[in-house]
Scaffold this active site. Sequence first.
Site, PDB file in Angstrom:
ATOM      1  N   GLY A 240      71.489  40.619 -11.171  1.00 57.64           N
ATOM      2  CA  GLY A 240      70.287  39.833 -10.936  1.00 57.64           C
ATOM      3  C   GLY A 240      70.519  38.369 -11.201  1.00 57.64           C
ATOM      4  O   GLY A 240      71.565  37.974 -11.725  1.00 57.64           O
ATOM      5  N   PRO A 242      70.383  34.565 -12.826  1.00 62.03           N
ATOM      6  CA  PRO A 242      70.486  34.149 -14.239  1.00 62.03           C
ATOM      7  C   PRO A 242      69.105  34.030 -14.880  1.00 62.03           C
ATOM      8  O   PRO A 242      68.143  33.594 -14.248  1.00 62.03           O
ATOM      9  CB  PRO A 242      71.175  32.779 -14.154  1.00 62.03           C
ATOM     10  CG  PRO A 242      71.845  32.753 -12.823  1.00 62.03           C
ATOM     11  CD  PRO A 242      71.002  33.588 -11.916  1.00 62.03           C
ATOM     12  N   GLY A 243      69.017  34.420 -16.145  1.00 61.71           N
ATOM     13  CA  GLY A 243      67.791  34.257 -16.902  1.00 61.71           C
ATOM     14  C   GLY A 243      66.790  35.378 -16.771  1.00 61.71           C
ATOM     15  O   GLY A 243      65.678  35.281 -17.295  1.00 61.71           O
ATOM     16  N   LYS A 246      69.180  40.211 -18.560  1.00 60.32           N
ATOM     17  CA  LYS A 246      70.166  41.291 -18.506  1.00 60.32           C
ATOM     18  C   LYS A 246      70.779  41.561 -19.885  1.00 60.32           C
ATOM     19  O   LYS A 246      70.904  42.710 -20.312  1.00 60.32           O
ATOM     20  CB  LYS A 246      71.261  40.930 -17.488  1.00 60.32           C
ATOM     21  CG  LYS A 246      70.736  40.736 -16.070  1.00 60.32           C
ATOM     22  CD  LYS A 246      71.846  40.466 -15.083  1.00 60.32           C
ATOM     23  CE  LYS A 246      72.461  39.094 -15.262  1.00 60.32           C
ATOM     24  NZ  LYS A 246      71.520  38.005 -14.960  1.00 60.32           N
ATOM     25  N   HIS A 462      53.203   8.697   1.505  1.00 60.71           N
ATOM     26  CA  HIS A 462      54.197   9.770   1.656  1.00 60.71           C
ATOM     27  C   HIS A 462      53.677  11.066   1.013  1.00 60.71           C
ATOM     28  O   HIS A 462      53.683  12.134   1.646  1.00 60.71           O
ATOM     29  CB  HIS A 462      55.518   9.335   1.006  1.00 60.71           C
ATOM     30  CG  HIS A 462      56.641  10.316   1.177  1.00 60.71           C
ATOM     31  ND1 HIS A 462      57.652  10.140   2.092  1.00 60.71           N
ATOM     32  CD2 HIS A 462      56.911  11.493   0.552  1.00 60.71           C
ATOM     33  CE1 HIS A 462      58.487  11.148   2.017  1.00 60.71           C
ATOM     34  NE2 HIS A 462      58.070  11.989   1.081  1.00 60.71           N
ATOM     35  N   GLU A 463      53.222  10.988  -0.241  1.00 62.13           N
ATOM     36  CA  GLU A 463      52.741  12.183  -0.931  1.00 62.13           C
ATOM     37  C   GLU A 463      51.423  12.666  -0.335  1.00 62.13           C
ATOM     38  O   GLU A 463      51.181  13.885  -0.279  1.00 62.13           O
ATOM     39  CB  GLU A 463      52.580  11.900  -2.427  1.00 62.13           C
ATOM     40  CG  GLU A 463      53.863  11.495  -3.136  1.00 62.13           C
ATOM     41  CD  GLU A 463      54.980  12.500  -2.948  1.00 62.13           C
ATOM     42  OE1 GLU A 463      54.692  13.721  -2.852  1.00 62.13           O
ATOM     43  OE2 GLU A 463      56.147  12.080  -2.874  1.00 62.13           O
ATOM     44  N   ASP A 538      63.269  16.345   1.225  1.00 63.80           N
ATOM     45  CA  ASP A 538      62.452  17.083   2.194  1.00 63.80           C
ATOM     46  C   ASP A 538      63.309  17.609   3.332  1.00 63.80           C
ATOM     47  O   ASP A 538      63.148  18.763   3.770  1.00 63.80           O
ATOM     48  CB  ASP A 538      61.353  16.173   2.755  1.00 63.80           C
ATOM     49  CG  ASP A 538      60.450  15.624   1.657  1.00 63.80           C
ATOM     50  OD1 ASP A 538      60.316  16.304   0.621  1.00 63.80           O
ATOM     51  OD2 ASP A 538      59.901  14.520   1.839  1.00 63.80           O
TER      52      ASP A 538
END
Length: 643
Positions: A240, A242-243, A246, A462-463, A538
Amino acid sequence: MTNPAPPRKSPDQLWRTEGTPEEPQKPSPGGRRPRGGWWSLVVTALVVFLIANLVLSFFNEGDEPTISYTEFSKQVDAGNVSKIYAKGDAIQGQLKKEQDNPEGDGKYTKFNTERPTFADDQLWEDLTKHNVTVTAEPVVQHRSFLANLLISLAPMLLLIVLWIFIARRMSAGLGGAGGMLGRKAPPKPIEAGEKRTTFADVAGIDEVEGELNDVVDFLKNPDAYRRMGAKMPRGVLLAGPPGTGKTLLARAVAGEADVPFFSASASEFIEMIVGVGASRVRELFAEARKVAPSIIFIDEIDTIGRARGGGSGMGGHDEREQTLNQILTEMDGFSGSEGVIVIAATNRADILDPALTRPGRFDRVVQVSPPDRGGREAILEIHTRQIPLAAGVDLAQVARTTPGMTGAELANLANEAALLAVKRKQETVTQTDLSEALEKVQLGAERPLVMPEEERRRTAYHESGHALLGMLQPGADPVRKITIVPRGRALGVTLSTPDADKYAYTEEYLRGRIIGALGGMAAEQVVYGVITTGAENDLEQVTNIARGMVARWGMSERVGRLSALPNDAQQAYGLSAAPQTLDVIDGEMRRIVDDCYEEACRKLRDHRGQLDALARALLENETLEEADAYRIAGITRLTKDEA
């Protein structure tokens, strides 16, 4: 809360243990000195002693100059001799004042001379006349035989210390196979009452816990399985991202079954010297068998478990293959009654050697995926056990806004919120702390960057372009936050997350993602008629989505329903498809992106008033939350029933 990493048995030991029983110390067979070792030491000592004596004799000679008897008589007559010692005709002496040596260079105070046998002088009378002391001991004291012996043995002692140091390093490096001195430390037991990790410390991966419960039940009740003729899998591979927990799962299995737990990283077996890794593997498995039933956990097994073949067979490659071969041999040598289970973890199960994943080795592969919304809430509850939360904190809301985050990322989120509360000198962690910690984790830390007004205005448009297209596009992820405060590498950020976890994406949804990602560039084109470098990230997202649609997910009529490029297309691009197919893929990607860009520009022109309103609000407030953004844009936010 998870337990701290278990201690190693000794500083030289590579693996860590939990719950191993205490054993009395026994002399290790490798601790005996090999036959003939003492004879080699004696011979070496004699050689060093002789060489040291020759060197010392060389340095001892010539310390005191030998002068002529004439010079000696001259110094006696001058009253410059303080004392002498005579043995036969050999005379040693010392002057009162330092004199130049007429027969050599430099000055002298102590001297040696020889009285000629034919000399018929009145030496005694002259000595008495000038008050010269005649001693009974040599004026020049030479070192005794014992002193010479001790000095000559010093190099030998240094040699022995060096030999012991090298022998101990070899013993540690070869896992005891080459040890000639010392004994292995006994396994260190877990202290009474120390809490071990169990399934109560694991949340969000119930389906994986169900598969591992079989291993726990086998370790607790092996006789029931033997009577039925059933054999437990000899190895369990946890695969799986990372994190996802496991390592925590492996420790929980051992803690739940209350059996000894040995853990090591696969990279710790690898050394430059070929054969060291295989020896370490043998010793680890031998230690696990002594305290069976037990569990061996090998983390990042893809370090040594990559598919064999195609290499030069030299250096680290050969050492890695020998270590892998030893692991395969040890696992194949298990009998069903030994009760030793190997659990390994990797995030690259696709590159493992087929011999590892065949039945009889790691014959059970368990996929550990990021948790769903309910799992994220349970994980947050575990990681906030020791954190005082304010009365209004809603962990379910945090779980809804963190799709795709793993257990480790959620633990980091809770810790960041606690750090913010400490900085603000609060007694509890509030919902605001959690929200700002999430923004820091997902968007990056705020940067104190002062932008020119024109640059700030362009960033606001832009945002606003990203946000407005995300609001207008049917089925798009809701806009959660818009900001023109620089964070991380970005000058502004628009955060959009889904209301619920998504596991499959439609073509319409992916096209909407592309349109939303191109919204910033389209807004700059519509308002200013220019394109800036602010759309770099983007365009990377757009390229990846378009490539997946065309080459992997069958969403192009010209390419057809096939997977033309592998998952890691960035590395293998151009190697998995014919040149004509690559040309078709390139053309289809451009067609999709161009169509989406034209649609983005058209929608922004049609809703220019809403775009201007969002940009003005951003310039005034710098940050807009979800409700304010939809209200200013005049768009009704359609919410789904989340019950």
